[in-house]
Design an enzyme around this catalytic site. Structure first.
Site, PDB file in Angstrom:
ATOM      1  N   ARG A 157       0.867  -1.178   0.000  1.00  0.00           N
ATOM      2  CA  ARG A 157       0.000   0.000   0.000  1.00  0.00           C
ATOM      3  C   ARG A 157       0.902   1.225   0.000  1.00  0.00           C
ATOM      4  O   ARG A 157       1.970   1.211   0.631  1.00  0.00           O
ATOM      5  CB  ARG A 157      -0.894   0.037   1.255  1.00  0.00           C
TER       6      ARG A 157
ATOM      7  N   GLU B 192      -4.149   7.508  -4.284  1.00  0.00           N
ATOM      8  CA  GLU B 192      -4.526   7.055  -5.635  1.00  0.00           C
ATOM      9  C   GLU B 192      -5.847   7.670  -6.076  1.00  0.00           C
ATOM     10  O   GLU B 192      -6.734   7.841  -5.240  1.00  0.00           O
ATOM     11  CB  GLU B 192      -4.637   5.530  -5.634  1.00  0.00           C
TER      12      GLU B 192
ATOM     13  N   HIS C  83      -1.958   0.466  -9.654  1.00  0.00           N
ATOM     14  CA  HIS C  83      -2.550  -0.465  -8.673  1.00  0.00           C
ATOM     15  C   HIS C  83      -3.250  -1.639  -9.371  1.00  0.00           C
ATOM     16  O   HIS C  83      -4.441  -1.886  -9.168  1.00  0.00           O
ATOM     17  CB  HIS C  83      -3.530   0.274  -7.746  1.00  0.00           C
TER      18      HIS C  83
END
Ligand SMILES: O=CC(=O)O
Length: 338
Positions: A255, A284, A302
Site C-alpha cells: 500500500r 490514488e 494499482h
C-alpha cells in the site's frame, strides 16, 4: 439435467425480500465477473448503493436493520460508524487481500466476521513485484521509450542496466505474496532476506531482520509486500532510504502509505536511492508529478494482483465465503472468524 431457464425459474420463486441482503457501497473491481454469477444474484439481494436514487445516508438508513453482509474492496471504507448504523451486519467480505479499509477492531468488538482474498492474488502479486524489480534494474520501460521516441537512432546505445542474479533482496512482509516473491527470486539467483512481524520458524533458509532499517542496510533492493496497519504506516521512511543507499531500489506492491511518499520522492529526485517500481501510492489515483520526470521509476496503476484468472478465482472465493457463512460452515479465507 435442468436447463438454465428452469434453474432461474426455480430460484426466482424466492421473493427478493426473503434473500439475505448484501450491501455494496462502491462497485468492487471484480463486480463485472461477480455480477454475472448466478449463485450470487439468485441467493442474495445485492444492494448497490451507487445505483440508488437516494442519497447514501438515506439509502443506508432505509436498509439499516436488514443488511446482513457487506461486500467491499478498498474503494469505500467500512468504519465503526457504518457498522454502528447497520445493526444486522454479521459478515464483511472484502474482494481484496488488504484489509486496511476495514475497521477490524470494530468488527471484532461487534462480533462481525471478516474474509479477504486469501492467497488468490499471491501469484499475480509476486509476478508483478518481480517484474517491477527487473524493469527498474534492466530499464525495460525506460529503454522502450528510448526506442519509440527515436532517441536510439540519434543518440546511440542506451545505458546498461544492472544484473538481477546475485542481488540481495529484502522482502518486507513474508505473507502469501512475499513467500511467492521469495520463491521467484531464488530461481533468479538472488539472496533473499526478510522482515516481518515475527520470524518464520519454518523458513530457516532466509535471514530474518526484525529491524527494517537493518534489512535495508543489508539489501540491494527492498520489496514491500506487507499489509498497511498502524504499525506499518510510513514504516519506510528517510532512515530506511538512507540505509538502502544510493545503489538501492525500492518496489512497492503493498500500500502506498507504508512508504513516506514525500521522503521517497525527495530521495529519488536527489539520487539518494537508485530507482523505484511502484504499483501503489499514498493518494490514488494521484501520483506525485515529480515521479513522471524520472526514468529510473516504473509506475503502475494499482493493478499488480489483477488478472482475469485471479478475478475468476476471487469470484469463487467471495461466493464460497458468503455460502459458508449463511450455511454455518467454516469460512474459506477468514481474517476474523467469530
Ligand atoms: O491491492 C489489492 C488487494 O489488496 O487485493
Amino acid at each position: 439435467m435442468e436447463n438454465e431457464e428452469q434453474h432461474n425459474t426455480r430460484d426466482q420463486n424466492h421473493k427478493p425480500q426473503d434473500l439475505p441482503q448484501v450491501l455494496l457501497l462502491k462497485p468492487p473491481p471484480v463486480l463485472s465477473v461477480l455480477g454475472e454469477h448466478h449463485f450470487l444474484s439468485n441467493k442474495y439481494q445485492l444492494l448497490k448503493a451507487w445505483e440508488s436514487h437516494l442519497p447514501l445516508d438515506q439509502f443506508l438508513t432505509t436498509h439499516a436493520d436488514s443488511i446482513q453482509a457487506i461486500l467491499c474492496s478498498g474503494a469505500a471504507p467500512v468504519t465503526d460508524d457504518l457498522l454502528h448504523l447497520l445493526t444486522s451486519v454479521r459478515l464483511v467480505v472484502t474482494a481484496s487481500a488488504g484489509t486496511n479499509h476495514i475497521d477490524l477492531e470494530a468488527c471484532r468488538r461487534r462480533g462481525i466476521s471478516v474474509t479477504n482474498a486469501g492467497t488468490v492474488f499471491s501469484d499475480d502479486g509476486a509476478d508483478a513485484a518481480v517484474g517491477l524489480l527487473i524493469d527498474v534494474l534492466r530499464k525495460i520501460t525506460a529503454s522502450d521509450r528510448y526506442v519509440r521516441q527515436g532517441i536510439w537512432v540519434n543518440k546511440g546505445d542506451y545505458p546498461l542496466g544492472s544484473k538481477l542474479r546475485g542481488k540481495r533482496v529484502g522482502i518486507v512482509g513474508l505473507g502469501g505474496i512475499g513467500l511467492e516473491v521469495a520463491k521467484r527470486l531464488e530461481a533468479f539467483g538472488c539472496n533473499v532476506l526478510y522482515n516481518s512481524r515475527q520470524k518464520k520458524a519454518f523458513l530457516d533458509q532466509y535471514p530474518f531482520y526484525s529491524d527494517v532499517c537493518e534489512l535495508a542496510a543489508n539489501s540491494d533492493a527492498l520489496i514491500i509486500c506487507c499489509a498497511l496497519t498502524d504499525q506499518t504506516r510510513h514504516m519506510i521512511d528517510k532512515e530506511v532510504f538512507s540505509a538502502l543507499g544510493k545503489e538501492g531500489v525500492i518496489v512497492n506492491i503493498g500500500r502506498g502509505a507504508i512508504i513516506d511518499e514525500k521522503e521517497m520522492v525527495q530521495c529519488l529526485v536527489h539520487g539518494e536511492i537508485a530507482g523505484a517500481g511502484l504499483d501503489v501510492f499514498g493518494n490514488e489515483p494521484d501520483v506525485p508529478k515529480e515521479l513522471f520526470e524520472l526514468d529510473n521509476v516504473v509506475l503502475s496503476p494499482h493493478r499488480a494482483v489483477f488478472t482475469p484468472e485471479s478475478f475468476m478465482a476471487l469470484c469463487e472465493l467471495v461466493v464460497g465465503n458468503l455460502e459458508a457463512f449463511f450455511s454455518n460452515r467454516p469460512l474459506l479465507s477468514p481474517v476474523i472468524d467469530t
